[in-house]
Write an enzyme that holds these catalytic residues in place. Sequence first.
Site, short mmCIF file in Angstrom:
data_model
loop_
_atom_site.label_atom_id
_atom_site.label_comp_id
_atom_site.label_asym_id
_atom_site.label_seq_id
_atom_site.Cartn_x
_atom_site.Cartn_y
_atom_site.Cartn_z
N ALA A 224 0.87 -1.17 0.00
CA ALA A 224 0.00 0.00 0.00
C ALA A 224 0.91 1.23 0.00
CB ALA A 224 -0.89 -0.02 1.23
N GLU B 181 -0.47 -9.33 -0.22
CA GLU B 181 -1.90 -9.56 0.07
C GLU B 181 -2.70 -9.69 -1.23
OE1 GLU B 181 -1.76 -6.14 2.81
OE2 GLU B 181 -2.73 -7.46 4.26
N GLU C 274 5.11 -4.74 7.27
CA GLU C 274 4.31 -3.72 7.95
C GLU C 274 4.76 -3.43 9.39
OE1 GLU C 274 3.03 -5.97 5.90
OE2 GLU C 274 1.35 -5.15 4.76
N GLY D 186 0.82 -4.95 1.01
CA GLY D 186 -0.39 -5.05 0.20
C GLY D 186 -0.17 -5.79 -1.12
N1 CAA Z 1 4.56 3.21 -0.90
C1 CAA Z 1 4.98 4.38 -1.43
N2 CAA Z 1 6.12 4.53 -2.14
C2 CAA Z 1 6.89 3.42 -2.30
C3 CAA Z 1 6.54 2.18 -1.77
C4 CAA Z 1 5.31 2.07 -1.04
N3 CAA Z 1 4.85 0.92 -0.52
N4 CAA Z 1 7.49 1.29 -2.08
C5 CAA Z 1 8.43 1.97 -2.80
N5 CAA Z 1 8.06 3.26 -2.93
C6 CAA Z 1 8.76 4.33 -3.65
C7 CAA Z 1 9.99 4.79 -2.87
O1 CAA Z 1 9.61 5.75 -1.88
C8 CAA Z 1 10.83 5.38 -3.97
O2 CAA Z 1 10.32 6.66 -4.29
P1 CAA Z 1 11.35 7.87 -4.62
O3 CAA Z 1 12.03 7.44 -5.90
O4 CAA Z 1 10.45 9.04 -4.80
O5 CAA Z 1 12.29 7.95 -3.47
C9 CAA Z 1 10.52 4.48 -5.16
O6 CAA Z 1 9.31 3.80 -4.85
C10 CAA Z 1 11.59 3.42 -5.40
O7 CAA Z 1 11.77 2.72 -4.18
P2 CAA Z 1 13.21 2.53 -3.47
O8 CAA Z 1 14.12 3.68 -3.83
O9 CAA Z 1 12.97 2.30 -2.02
O10 CAA Z 1 13.73 1.22 -4.20
P3 CAA Z 1 14.75 0.14 -3.63
O11 CAA Z 1 15.11 -0.73 -4.77
O12 CAA Z 1 15.84 0.80 -2.88
O13 CAA Z 1 13.90 -0.70 -2.56
C11 CAA Z 1 11.94 -1.87 -1.75
C12 CAA Z 1 12.82 -1.49 -2.97
C13 CAA Z 1 12.70 -2.84 -0.86
C14 CAA Z 1 10.70 -2.57 -2.29
C15 CAA Z 1 11.58 -0.59 -0.97
O14 CAA Z 1 11.04 0.37 -1.88
C16 CAA Z 1 10.58 -0.80 0.12
O15 CAA Z 1 10.91 -1.31 1.16
N6 CAA Z 1 9.31 -0.39 -0.12
C17 CAA Z 1 8.29 -0.43 0.89
C18 CAA Z 1 7.77 -1.85 1.09
C19 CAA Z 1 6.75 -1.88 2.20
O16 CAA Z 1 7.04 -1.57 3.34
N7 CAA Z 1 5.51 -2.29 1.88
C20 CAA Z 1 4.42 -2.40 2.82
C21 CAA Z 1 3.60 -1.17 2.83
S1 CAA Z 1 2.44 -1.16 4.17
C22 CAA Z 1 1.10 -2.01 3.58
O17 CAA Z 1 1.11 -2.57 2.51
C23 CAA Z 1 -0.06 -2.00 4.52
C24 CAA Z 1 -1.18 -2.91 4.17
O18 CAA Z 1 -1.12 -4.11 4.37
C25 CAA Z 1 -2.42 -2.36 3.72
#
Ligand code: CAA
Length: 258
Positions: free
Chosen positions: A64, A112, A132, A109
């Site tokens: 998400a 999921e 999360e 998400g």
């Molecule tokens: N939401 C918003 N933006 C996201 C995102 C997310 N879930 N995942 C990645 N992005 C964005 C980053 O902020 C980044 O944006 P900028 O270029 O503007 O900085 C862009 O995508 C590229 O990401 P990274 O630079 O972080 O890429 P990376 O290769 O270094 O890392 C990754 C990849 C490991 C997937 C890392 O992006 C990451 O950890 N993302 C978040 C994953 C996460 O925590 N997901 C769970 C979300 S909570 C949820 O889903 C709740 C639910 O159940 C409803």
Amino acid sequence: MSYENLAVASHNGVTRITIDRPKVLNALNRATLASLDRALSDLPEGTRVVVLTGAGEKSFVAGADIAEMAELPAPLAAQYAGEGQRILARLGELAVPVIAQVNGYALGGGLELVLACDFAIASDNARFGLPEVGLGVIPGFGGTIRLARKIGPAAARQLLYTGAQLKAEEALRAGLVNEVVPLAELTGRVDAIAAQIAKNAPLAVASAKRSARHAEETDLGTALAVEAQLFGLCFATTDQGEGMRAFLDKRPAQWTGK
Ligand code: CAA
């Protein structure tokens, strides 16, 4: 039909829905979820299989949208999760199978979403996890429940509490995905599986999905009774007569979907 952050293309009965926000690794914001909701209501006529995937070569869906959730007031958070759950549950309720074509990160998400599909085929660069708790929250789109049902409660809890990621081969061993293929072969492999499904009688496939889904949520006795009912209903279709006659005549069946 055009959708915000979503591309929909249909060919030979296979409708491919691509989550299309590659700059943020296809993170699901509200607009994207709303587009998915609408796309599921507007599936092109003749759709026999839905394939769900992410744009680009790095990510299926990285969760998400964290930037959006960071602004979510506490009183609205449960409702936000409920809406996500409702939309993902629609994948199970569709009369056609939904295949997750996992082309990279499937986190939060994103995982999921995979779990809400009928089954998943992944590329070798795919990564699966529920990060999360590292953000101060829990999965809210069904992850705490469906992951345990898929890979067992102990394995699911380890992922849930650690936030660790599984590599594609580990996800295969855990039973989270059915197959792992090189990224360059992913679309071709999923298309081949979808084509195999689309060759079969549509109402029979729909009943098979319904029975299999029902069985996941009820006791054996009830599930067997539902299966028998659905088996009986198949005999009220034109395609049952055609399928069996075609076999006996040694010719391909001509399905009418009736
Ligand atoms: N939401 C918003 N933006 C996201 C995102 C997310 N879930 N995942 C990645 N992005 C964005 C980053 O902020 C980044 O944006 P900028 O270029 O503007 O900085 C862009 O995508 C590229 O990401 P990274 O630079 O972080 O890429 P990376 O290769 O270094 O890392 C990754 C990849 C490991 C997937 C890392 O992006 C990451 O950890 N993302 C978040 C994953 C996460 O925590 N997901 C769970 C979300 S909570 C949820 O889903 C709740 C639910 O159940 C409803």
